[in-house]
Motif scaffolding. Sequence first.
Motif, PDB file in Angstrom:
ATOM      1  N   UNK A 180       0.816  -1.208   0.000  1.00 44.57           N
ATOM      2  CA  UNK A 180       0.000   0.000   0.000  1.00 44.57           C
ATOM      3  C   UNK A 180       0.854   1.265   0.000  1.00 44.57           C
ATOM      4  N   UNK A 181       1.884   1.381   0.851  1.00 43.19           N
ATOM      5  CA  UNK A 181       2.706   2.601   0.800  1.00 43.19           C
ATOM      6  C   UNK A 181       3.354   2.837  -0.570  1.00 43.19           C
ATOM      7  N   UNK A 182       3.787   1.781  -1.231  1.00 44.12           N
ATOM      8  CA  UNK A 182       4.376   1.931  -2.570  1.00 44.12           C
ATOM      9  C   UNK A 182       3.324   2.371  -3.583  1.00 44.12           C
ATOM     10  N   UNK A 183       2.112   1.862  -3.455  1.00 39.55           N
ATOM     11  CA  UNK A 183       1.037   2.256  -4.371  1.00 39.55           C
ATOM     12  C   UNK A 183       0.662   3.717  -4.179  1.00 39.55           C
ATOM     13  N   UNK A 184       0.626   4.174  -2.910  1.00 37.59           N
ATOM     14  CA  UNK A 184       0.307   5.575  -2.623  1.00 37.59           C
ATOM     15  C   UNK A 184       1.395   6.484  -3.198  1.00 37.59           C
ATOM     16  N   UNK A 185       2.656   6.128  -2.960  1.00 34.40           N
ATOM     17  CA  UNK A 185       3.772   6.924  -3.480  1.00 34.40           C
ATOM     18  C   UNK A 185       3.724   6.986  -5.007  1.00 34.40           C
ATOM     19  N   UNK A 186       3.388   5.876  -5.644  1.00 33.08           N
ATOM     20  CA  UNK A 186       3.297   5.833  -7.102  1.00 33.08           C
ATOM     21  C   UNK A 186       2.200   6.758  -7.609  1.00 33.08           C
ATOM     22  N   UNK A 187       1.040   6.771  -6.957  1.00 32.93           N
ATOM     23  CA  UNK A 187      -0.056   7.652  -7.370  1.00 32.93           C
ATOM     24  C   UNK A 187       0.339   9.117  -7.241  1.00 32.93           C
ATOM     25  N   UNK A 188       1.051   9.465  -6.174  1.00 37.29           N
ATOM     26  CA  UNK A 188       1.490  10.855  -5.982  1.00 37.29           C
ATOM     27  C   UNK A 188       2.527  11.252  -7.028  1.00 37.29           C
ATOM     28  N   UNK A 189       3.446  10.353  -7.327  1.00 40.92           N
ATOM     29  CA  UNK A 189       4.488  10.658  -8.305  1.00 40.92           C
ATOM     30  C   UNK A 189       3.917  10.808  -9.709  1.00 40.92           C
ATOM     31  N   UNK A 190       2.849  10.075 -10.006  1.00 41.28           N
ATOM     32  CA  UNK A 190       2.221  10.180 -11.330  1.00 41.28           C
ATOM     33  C   UNK A 190       1.229  11.335 -11.407  1.00 41.28           C
ATOM     34  N   UNK A 191       1.013  12.040 -10.294  1.00 39.67           N
ATOM     35  CA  UNK A 191       0.116  13.190 -10.275  1.00 39.67           C
ATOM     36  C   UNK A 191      -1.360  12.833 -10.177  1.00 39.67           C
ATOM     37  N   UNK A 192      -1.669  11.605  -9.811  1.00 39.71           N
ATOM     38  CA  UNK A 192      -3.067  11.179  -9.688  1.00 39.71           C
ATOM     39  C   UNK A 192      -3.643  11.478  -8.311  1.00 39.71           C
ATOM     40  N   UNK A 193      -2.778  11.831  -7.376  1.00 38.91           N
ATOM     41  CA  UNK A 193      -3.188  12.211  -6.024  1.00 38.91           C
ATOM     42  C   UNK A 193      -2.451  13.487  -5.667  1.00 38.91           C
ATOM     43  N   UNK A 194      -3.037  14.363  -4.837  1.00 37.75           N
ATOM     44  CA  UNK A 194      -2.344  15.601  -4.485  1.00 37.75           C
ATOM     45  C   UNK A 194      -1.019  15.345  -3.770  1.00 37.75           C
ATOM     46  N   UNK A 195      -0.115  16.308  -3.848  1.00 39.91           N
ATOM     47  CA  UNK A 195       1.203  16.188  -3.207  1.00 39.91           C
ATOM     48  C   UNK A 195       1.046  15.975  -1.700  1.00 39.91           C
ATOM     49  N   UNK A 196       0.170  16.736  -1.087  1.00 42.14           N
ATOM     50  CA  UNK A 196      -0.171  16.533   0.323  1.00 42.14           C
ATOM     51  C   UNK A 196      -1.558  15.901   0.349  1.00 42.14           C
ATOM     52  N   UNK A 197      -1.677  14.753   1.004  1.00 44.66           N
ATOM     53  CA  UNK A 197      -2.909  13.977   0.915  1.00 44.66           C
ATOM     54  C   UNK A 197      -3.410  13.553   2.289  1.00 44.66           C
ATOM     55  N   UNK A 198      -4.656  13.148   2.315  1.00 49.34           N
ATOM     56  CA  UNK A 198      -5.329  12.649   3.518  1.00 49.34           C
ATOM     57  C   UNK A 198      -5.848  11.244   3.232  1.00 49.34           C
ATOM     58  N   UNK A 199      -6.371  10.603   4.260  1.00 55.00           N
ATOM     59  CA  UNK A 199      -6.950   9.265   4.111  1.00 55.00           C
ATOM     60  C   UNK A 199      -8.102   9.305   3.109  1.00 55.00           C
ATOM     61  N   UNK A 200      -8.871  10.364   3.107  1.00 53.03           N
ATOM     62  CA  UNK A 200     -10.002  10.484   2.172  1.00 53.03           C
ATOM     63  C   UNK A 200      -9.526  10.447   0.718  1.00 53.03           C
ATOM     64  N   UNK A 201      -8.370  11.049   0.443  1.00 57.00           N
ATOM     65  CA  UNK A 201      -7.819  11.014  -0.920  1.00 57.00           C
ATOM     66  C   UNK A 201      -7.452   9.589  -1.325  1.00 57.00           C
ATOM     67  N   UNK A 202      -6.917   8.841  -0.390  1.00 55.12           N
ATOM     68  CA  UNK A 202      -6.546   7.445  -0.654  1.00 55.12           C
ATOM     69  C   UNK A 202      -7.797   6.613  -0.897  1.00 55.12           C
ATOM     70  N   UNK A 203      -8.843   6.856  -0.104  1.00 55.33           N
ATOM     71  CA  UNK A 203     -10.102   6.115  -0.258  1.00 55.33           C
ATOM     72  C   UNK A 203     -10.723   6.345  -1.638  1.00 55.33           C
ATOM     73  N   UNK A 204     -10.547   7.550  -2.190  1.00 51.65           N
ATOM     74  CA  UNK A 204     -11.102   7.838  -3.514  1.00 51.65           C
ATOM     75  C   UNK A 204     -10.492   6.924  -4.579  1.00 51.65           C
TER      76      UNK A 204
END
Length: 105
Positions: A35-59
């Motif tokens: 999960x941490x690698x998947x979250x980091x990958x989404x942020x690096x690809x710009x699919x999640x905001x640079x600063x994120x919350x649990x709600x962003x991950x749930x989306x």
Amino acid sequence: MRCDGVVSDAGNSRNGERRVVVSLPNQATENMISLPERIADLCQRGLMPHQFRVADIRKHFGDTYAESYIRRALVLYSEKPGSYTYRWNKPRFRKIRHGLYEVVT
């Protein structure tokens, strides 16, 4: 049991037994990423905001992970004072303030 991978015969092993190699498709391999690698990958690809919350991950992941698991992973993989994480984990996140995280680069 169903396997959608590619099966190939790897020939004989040293002790004379046959070996079979199964190559899994990308989707099955993607599910093996933590999960941490998947979250980091989404942020690096710009699919999640640079600063994120649990709600962003749930989306992005919906009900794939329990909310308690997401929160625990964020805590366990976050930098603590002195730049260390809980036990042996490599730091993936930095806690900005309560409930707000960013990826460590």
